[in-house]
Design an enzyme around this catalytic site. Sequence first.
Site, PDB file in Angstrom:
ATOM      1  N   GLY A   1     -11.046 -10.833  59.586  1.00  0.00           N
ATOM      2  CA  GLY A   1     -11.293 -10.329  60.943  1.00  0.00           C
ATOM      3  C   GLY A   1     -10.580  -9.011  61.126  1.00  0.00           C
TER       4      GLY A   1
ATOM      5  N   GLY B   1      -7.885  -7.262  61.715  1.00  0.00           N
ATOM      6  CA  GLY B   1      -6.465  -7.588  61.751  1.00  0.00           C
ATOM      7  C   GLY B   1      -5.627  -6.474  62.341  1.00  0.00           C
ATOM      8  N   ARG B   2      -6.186  -5.289  62.320  1.00  0.00           N
ATOM      9  CA  ARG B   2      -5.430  -4.171  62.905  1.00  0.00           C
ATOM     10  C   ARG B   2      -6.367  -3.139  63.519  1.00  0.00           C
ATOM     11  NH1 ARG B   2      -3.212  -0.745  57.773  1.00  0.00           N
ATOM     12  NH2 ARG B   2      -4.770  -1.379  56.260  1.00  0.00           N
TER      13      ARG B   2
ATOM     14  N   ASP C   1     -16.093  -7.584  52.881  1.00  0.00           N
ATOM     15  CA  ASP C   1     -15.692  -7.322  54.269  1.00  0.00           C
ATOM     16  C   ASP C   1     -15.502  -5.819  54.506  1.00  0.00           C
ATOM     17  OD1 ASP C   1     -13.457  -8.203  52.453  1.00  0.00           O
ATOM     18  OD2 ASP C   1     -12.249  -7.294  54.017  1.00  0.00           O
TER      19      ASP C   1
ATOM     20  N   ARG D   1     -11.331   5.769  65.312  1.00  0.00           N
ATOM     21  CA  ARG D   1     -12.491   5.974  64.449  1.00  0.00           C
ATOM     22  C   ARG D   1     -13.771   5.515  65.136  1.00  0.00           C
ATOM     23  NH1 ARG D   1     -11.777   1.660  59.390  1.00  0.00           N
ATOM     24  NH2 ARG D   1     -11.909  -0.216  60.650  1.00  0.00           N
TER      25      ARG D   1
ATOM     26  N   ASP E   1       1.369  -6.847  60.356  1.00  0.00           N
ATOM     27  CA  ASP E   1       1.876  -6.281  61.613  1.00  0.00           C
ATOM     28  C   ASP E   1       0.843  -5.573  62.482  1.00  0.00           C
ATOM     29  OD1 ASP E   1       1.407  -4.045  60.110  1.00  0.00           O
ATOM     30  OD2 ASP E   1       3.508  -3.508  59.832  1.00  0.00           O
ATOM     31  N   GLY E   2      -0.369  -5.451  62.006  1.00  0.00           N
ATOM     32  CA  GLY E   2      -1.394  -4.805  62.820  1.00  0.00           C
ATOM     33  C   GLY E   2      -1.284  -3.299  62.879  1.00  0.00           C
TER      34      GLY E   2
HETATM   35  P1  AMP Z   1      -8.308  -4.273  53.868  1.00  0.00           P
HETATM   36  O1  AMP Z   1      -7.965  -4.609  52.450  1.00  0.00           O
HETATM   37  O2  AMP Z   1      -7.505  -3.119  54.409  1.00  0.00           O
HETATM   38  O3  AMP Z   1      -9.764  -4.083  54.094  1.00  0.00           O
HETATM   39  O4  AMP Z   1      -7.847  -5.512  54.755  1.00  0.00           O
HETATM   40  C1  AMP Z   1      -8.273  -6.835  54.555  1.00  0.00           C
HETATM   41  C2  AMP Z   1      -7.929  -7.683  55.742  1.00  0.00           C
HETATM   42  O5  AMP Z   1      -6.534  -7.632  56.022  1.00  0.00           O
HETATM   43  C3  AMP Z   1      -8.617  -7.271  57.040  1.00  0.00           C
HETATM   44  O6  AMP Z   1      -8.897  -8.428  57.770  1.00  0.00           O
HETATM   45  C4  AMP Z   1      -7.565  -6.432  57.715  1.00  0.00           C
HETATM   46  O7  AMP Z   1      -7.755  -6.368  59.093  1.00  0.00           O
HETATM   47  C5  AMP Z   1      -6.296  -7.149  57.336  1.00  0.00           C
HETATM   48  N1  AMP Z   1      -5.128  -6.250  57.327  1.00  0.00           N
HETATM   49  C6  AMP Z   1      -4.816  -5.296  56.406  1.00  0.00           C
HETATM   50  N2  AMP Z   1      -3.662  -4.695  56.731  1.00  0.00           N
HETATM   51  C7  AMP Z   1      -3.228  -5.253  57.885  1.00  0.00           C
HETATM   52  C8  AMP Z   1      -2.092  -5.042  58.727  1.00  0.00           C
HETATM   53  N3  AMP Z   1      -1.161  -4.141  58.447  1.00  0.00           N
HETATM   54  N4  AMP Z   1      -2.001  -5.805  59.826  1.00  0.00           N
HETATM   55  C9  AMP Z   1      -2.917  -6.736  60.117  1.00  0.00           C
HETATM   56  N5  AMP Z   1      -3.998  -6.977  59.380  1.00  0.00           N
HETATM   57  C10 AMP Z   1      -4.162  -6.246  58.262  1.00  0.00           C
HETATM   58 MG    MG Z   2     -11.044  -3.875  55.421  1.00  0.00          MG
END
Ligand code: AMP
Ligand code: MG
Length: 484
Positions: free
Chosen positions: A94, A96-97, A254, A180, A129-130
Amino acid sequence: MTMPKLTFAQILLTPRFGRLPGHFYTRIQPTPLPSPYLMAWNADLANEMGLASASDQPASLADYLCGNLLPQGSEPIASVYSGHQFGVNAGQLGDGRAILIGEYLANNGQHWEMQLKGAGPTPYSRRADGRAVLRSSIREYLCSEAMHGLGIATTRALGMAGSKQGVWRESLETAAVVLRLAPSFVRFGHFEHYRHDIDSLQTLADWVIQHHYPACATASNPYVALLENVIERTAIMIAQWQAVGFCHGVMNSDNMSILGLTLDYGPFGFMDGFDAGHICNHSDDSGRYAYQQQPEIGLWNLHVLAEALLPLMDKASALHALQQYQTHFESHFADLLRQKLGLLHWQDSDWTLITTLFELMHRSRTDWTYFWRNLAKMDETLRNHFQDRSAFDAWFADYQLRLSSEARDANERKAAMDGVNPKYVLRNYLAEIAIRKAQESDDFNEINALQQCLIRPFDEQPAFEHYAALPPTWAAQIGVSCSS
Ligand code: AMP
Ligand code: MG
């Protein structure tokens, strides 16, 4: 009559994704960012959208760019999705940030979803941490615009705000938020999330078709038509990545956009020296997302999407649609290579010319961008970029012969080649210089200069000649990983 440009205090957002039933997302307010400051404002994009320049915006612009202030009509949400990460079903993920603050309908009729990346935790943050750190926000901001300049479908970046707030990764860093934009941020993973809930799956597919693929609505099976369109767009996008030497780095399902947009800039990289097996992401131990794997991984992800959509179509239709991927990819890639070589018509025998060239470049780690840009000059000193110079001479002679088989004015050919072989790409070392200046002295001029240059990558820009330089030796030490 020219319409007055609007400020963030004046615009009105109207949710569209946020009108889907409530289980598609969670309402969540951005977490305030202490003492934000403006790092970048994309004046070209703002102007295109009918928004005021930075100097005409309220002093609180940085507060809008990080979510401390929200435009009127904003109903911020974080959406839920699932996904396959590095080939493994990761279950629920989902935003996450990322927080979707709403949708803006620009004067030119374009709808833009506005998302704040790094605006604090959401129910989908798991234990993270979002936030997003300064370096990763700068890279996303710059690369979104560089890709747009290259004519590759991508999410966009309107602005960026920084703060001295500390964020822990491997060491203590600081936070920055990118505002964005995209017509939609829906991912393959959104469909995966509802693959066992046919009502929600259909609701989502209908929503995507209604707003983003209206022509599919009248097809005999709109969902098959949707899948076919996504397959074609994804194939085109990846053919374009291959042509400019772009590696995404984390092609998890995703991170794949249902609109075929380049999405979620993390450990991406433009190749300097050509290495067919180039791995830009230091966290990708097995090289699953290496340069030459990208076309295949695109198809793998489309299989995941098709499987999620199966409750809405029969298996034969899904498989038939997937079979089109290779054809779309190859025809677009061949067309791009044809243009890169300055040819008017592609012949099957041109694959030999290309394969020989790729082998020579791979062995010599010839700089991808430099080579293609300078090929148009028919510059024989290009041979100095190859270990086996006589092998290159032989290739070059074959190439000249092939060119002479087409009646094309040399100046016209050069102009056409310059229009497809960029002079400027966001090399890792260029991003790194901008990051260091921002980190060490709060100097954001480099970010803005790079953005201005990269939005016109095919033009000769004497003021930015230095951005076309080959990477310095220290560039080999730059490592990018999933940490962001
Ligand atoms: P990504 O590899 O950046 O596409 O992230 C994969 C998942 O981890 C997604 O659901 C992101 O929203 C979550 N995510 C990555 N970094 C963070 C963060 N610093 N805080 C919260 N969620 C994160
Ligand atoms: Mg992502």
